[in-house]
Design a protein around this motif. Structure first.
Motif, PDB file in Angstrom:
ATOM      1  N   LEU A  62      23.172  -6.243  53.771  1.00 34.62           N
ATOM      2  CA  LEU A  62      21.781  -5.847  53.568  1.00 34.62           C
ATOM      3  C   LEU A  62      21.697  -4.434  52.984  1.00 34.62           C
ATOM      4  CD1 LEU A  62      19.952  -7.290  56.717  1.00 34.62           C
ATOM      5  CD2 LEU A  62      19.802  -8.086  54.351  1.00 34.62           C
ATOM      6  N   CYS A  63      22.549  -3.554  53.450  1.00 39.51           N
ATOM      7  CA  CYS A  63      22.598  -2.199  52.898  1.00 39.51           C
ATOM      8  C   CYS A  63      23.047  -2.235  51.440  1.00 39.51           C
ATOM      9  CB  CYS A  63      23.552  -1.321  53.713  1.00 39.51           C
ATOM     10  SG  CYS A  63      22.950  -0.915  55.381  1.00 39.51           S
ATOM     11  N   ARG A  64      24.003  -3.106  51.142  1.00 37.50           N
ATOM     12  CA  ARG A  64      24.480  -3.218  49.752  1.00 37.50           C
ATOM     13  C   ARG A  64      23.369  -3.715  48.836  1.00 37.50           C
ATOM     14  NH1 ARG A  64      26.667  -7.554  47.235  1.00 37.50           N
ATOM     15  NH2 ARG A  64      27.101  -8.604  49.227  1.00 37.50           N
ATOM     16  N   PHE A  65      22.594  -4.703  49.297  1.00 39.13           N
ATOM     17  CA  PHE A  65      21.489  -5.214  48.479  1.00 39.13           C
ATOM     18  C   PHE A  65      20.437  -4.128  48.245  1.00 39.13           C
ATOM     19  CE2 PHE A  65      22.493  -9.650  50.312  1.00 39.13           C
ATOM     20  CZ  PHE A  65      23.393  -9.888  49.290  1.00 39.13           C
ATOM     21  N   THR A  66      20.181  -3.310  49.267  1.00 41.06           N
ATOM     22  CA  THR A  66      19.218  -2.217  49.117  1.00 41.06           C
ATOM     23  C   THR A  66      19.694  -1.222  48.073  1.00 41.06           C
ATOM     24  OG1 THR A  66      18.421  -2.416  51.404  1.00 41.06           O
ATOM     25  CG2 THR A  66      18.076  -0.295  50.307  1.00 41.06           C
ATOM     26  N   LEU A  67      20.977  -0.889  48.121  1.00 42.04           N
ATOM     27  CA  LEU A  67      21.520   0.049  47.143  1.00 42.04           C
ATOM     28  C   LEU A  67      21.503  -0.554  45.747  1.00 42.04           C
ATOM     29  CD1 LEU A  67      22.805   2.750  46.469  1.00 42.04           C
ATOM     30  CD2 LEU A  67      25.046   1.782  47.063  1.00 42.04           C
ATOM     31  N   GLU A  68      21.753  -1.842  45.629  1.00 43.12           N
ATOM     32  CA  GLU A  68      21.716  -2.496  44.320  1.00 43.12           C
ATOM     33  C   GLU A  68      20.304  -2.455  43.729  1.00 43.12           C
ATOM     34  OE1 GLU A  68      23.295  -6.388  44.969  1.00 43.12           O
ATOM     35  OE2 GLU A  68      25.397  -5.702  44.960  1.00 43.12           O
ATOM     36  N   ARG A  69      19.300  -2.707  44.580  1.00 44.51           N
ATOM     37  CA  ARG A  69      17.913  -2.618  44.100  1.00 44.51           C
ATOM     38  C   ARG A  69      17.588  -1.190  43.672  1.00 44.51           C
ATOM     39  NH1 ARG A  69      17.183  -5.816  48.662  1.00 44.51           N
ATOM     40  NH2 ARG A  69      16.394  -4.049  49.867  1.00 44.51           N
ATOM     41  N   TYR A  70      18.027  -0.237  44.472  1.00 41.17           N
ATOM     42  CA  TYR A  70      17.774   1.173  44.157  1.00 41.17           C
ATOM     43  C   TYR A  70      18.444   1.552  42.832  1.00 41.17           C
ATOM     44  CZ  TYR A  70      17.415   6.231  44.695  1.00 41.17           C
ATOM     45  OH  TYR A  70      17.130   7.559  44.493  1.00 41.17           O
ATOM     46  N   SER A  71      19.672   1.138  42.637  1.00 42.61           N
ATOM     47  CA  SER A  71      20.410   1.481  41.418  1.00 42.61           C
ATOM     48  C   SER A  71      19.722   0.916  40.184  1.00 42.61           C
ATOM     49  CB  SER A  71      21.847   0.944  41.500  1.00 42.61           C
ATOM     50  OG  SER A  71      22.548   1.543  42.563  1.00 42.61           O
ATOM     51  N   ASP A  72      19.228  -0.312  40.276  1.00 42.13           N
ATOM     52  CA  ASP A  72      18.558  -0.918  39.134  1.00 42.13           C
ATOM     53  C   ASP A  72      17.237  -0.202  38.835  1.00 42.13           C
ATOM     54  OD1 ASP A  72      18.452  -3.222  37.163  1.00 42.13           O
ATOM     55  OD2 ASP A  72      16.555  -3.491  38.206  1.00 42.13           O
ATOM     56  N   ARG A  73      16.506   0.159  39.874  1.00 43.43           N
ATOM     57  CA  ARG A  73      15.254   0.890  39.662  1.00 43.43           C
ATOM     58  C   ARG A  73      15.517   2.268  39.060  1.00 43.43           C
ATOM     59  NH1 ARG A  73      13.428  -1.263  45.554  1.00 43.43           N
ATOM     60  NH2 ARG A  73      12.427  -3.202  44.843  1.00 43.43           N
ATOM     61  N   LEU A  74      16.565   2.924  39.523  1.00 40.77           N
ATOM     62  CA  LEU A  74      16.915   4.222  38.948  1.00 40.77           C
ATOM     63  C   LEU A  74      17.331   4.072  37.495  1.00 40.77           C
ATOM     64  CD1 LEU A  74      17.356   7.258  39.256  1.00 40.77           C
ATOM     65  CD2 LEU A  74      19.635   6.781  40.203  1.00 40.77           C
ATOM     66  N   ALA A  75      18.071   3.017  37.186  1.00 40.61           N
ATOM     67  CA  ALA A  75      18.490   2.768  35.804  1.00 40.61           C
ATOM     68  C   ALA A  75      17.275   2.567  34.901  1.00 40.61           C
ATOM     69  CB  ALA A  75      19.409   1.549  35.745  1.00 40.61           C
ATOM     70  N   ARG A  76      16.304   1.785  35.375  1.00 42.42           N
ATOM     71  CA  ARG A  76      15.092   1.552  34.577  1.00 42.42           C
ATOM     72  C   ARG A  76      14.312   2.848  34.372  1.00 42.42           C
ATOM     73  NH1 ARG A  76      11.956  -2.655  37.759  1.00 42.42           N
ATOM     74  NH2 ARG A  76      13.677  -2.841  39.241  1.00 42.42           N
ATOM     75  N   ALA A  77      14.173   3.624  35.454  1.00 41.86           N
ATOM     76  CA  ALA A  77      13.396   4.862  35.372  1.00 41.86           C
ATOM     77  C   ALA A  77      14.054   5.870  34.436  1.00 41.86           C
ATOM     78  CB  ALA A  77      13.230   5.455  36.767  1.00 41.86           C
TER      79      ALA A  77
END
Length: 311
Positions: free
Chosen positions: A229-244
């Motif tokens: 679950l922590c890994r999925f949260t970090l993956e979502r965060y990384s993708d959002r940071l990449a988009r931003a």
């Protein structure tokens, strides 16, 4: 008229002040960026006049120790309103509506350079930090809030409205699924980048996704321990940071992006985000480098010292 003494320019010594909510830090640098001294004092909570007096006494103490006068630059948690000349947007609310620059110049008897903490961070890393020698640098603050600063050819770019680099209050690019509804931001809008990429935003996202109440630091520790679950949260965060950041690159096209703030300590971001942002950037090749800060928590105060001659 306020002016600096002649020996200030001759010595090249610069004093930087980082005005924080809990502490005020001072640093003195020589002309090459070598640290001559540094010390900090607790910020007088909620007392504007006491804050000014403390900064004045700290500068006097530093100059007495150095045996000379120096230029003074101040990094603040807010900005000077172009409309009123008074401070605005400070989380240390006693500063808001106050003529801080004018009062400090009166106290010190010399001109003071002042900029917000994100600009100071970017300038520090551009001058002699992770992005030294780069032409265009975007400095990112990812902490309890999200901010940014721009330095081009060694000079801070503030912009005609003094909001250059304030990417945190743009909408998250390419939202999908649950992101479309967005979250309320303190600025009065919904879906701001800050509501997705701050440290508290990561914690909220983890909680909403069934991961329990954890801080960003605890989530990253969970990733290291193999928590899915922590890994999925970090993956979502990384993708959002990449988009931003892709949005920043499409507009500014910086040589280097340097991350600061508590989230900059997540080492995986420096590998994962550049792998992701290519699909969001309007180029067949992306040469922008994503780097951790060289000076870490010291970048703000160092950047304040560098303000002279680099605004």
């Amino acid at each position: 008229m306020i002016s600096c003494m002649n020996n200030v320019s001759e010595t090249g010594v610069r004093i930087g002040i980082d005005l924080g909510g809990t502490k005020i830090e001072l640093i003195a640098l020589d002309a090459t960026g070598h640290e001559l001294l540094r010390f900090r004092r607790s910020t007088p909570a909620g007392d504007y006049r006491a804050i000014g007096a403390l900064i004045g006494s700290m500068v006097a103490e530093a100059e007495a120790s150095l045996g000379l006068q120096a230029t003074v630059g101040v990094g603040t948690p807010g900005a000077i309103s172009l409309k009123s000349g008074l401070m605005k947007n400070c989380n240390s609310t006693c500063l808001n509506g106050q003529p801080l620059k004018e009062d400090l110049e009166r106290l010190l008897g010399q001109q003071v350079k002042m900029s917000n903490d994100a600009n100071c961070f970017a300038l520090s890393e551009a001058m002699d930090g992770a992005a030294a020698g780069a032409g265009v640098v975007f400095g990112v603050i990812l902490g309890t809030g999200v901010g940014g600063g721009i330095v081009a050819n060694g000079h801070v770019i503030s912009g005609v409205n003094s909001i250059a680099g304030e990417w945190g209050h743009n909408p998250l690019p390419s939202p999908f699924g649950s992101e479309l509804s967005g979250h309320d931001c303190y600025c009065g809008r919904k879906g701001c980048i800050e509501t997705w990429l701050s440290g508290p935003a990561m914690a909220d996202d983890h909680l909403r996704s069934g991961g329990g109440l954890m801080t960003a630091e605890e989530i990253f520790a969970g990733v290291e321990k193999g928590d899915s679950l922590c890994r999925f949260t970090l993956e979502r965060y990384s993708d959002r940071l990449a988009r931003a950041l892709a949005g920043v690159i499409n507009i500014l096209d910086p040589d280097v992006i340097v991350l600061g703030g508590g989230m900059s300590n997540i080492k995986r971001l420096y590998d994962e985000v550049p792998k992701l942002w290519g699909s969001y950037i309007f180029s067949d090749e992306v040469r922008t480098r994503l780097l951790p800060p060289k000076h870490g928590d010291s970048s703000g105060v160092r950047g304040a010292a560098w303000l002279w001659g680099h605004e």
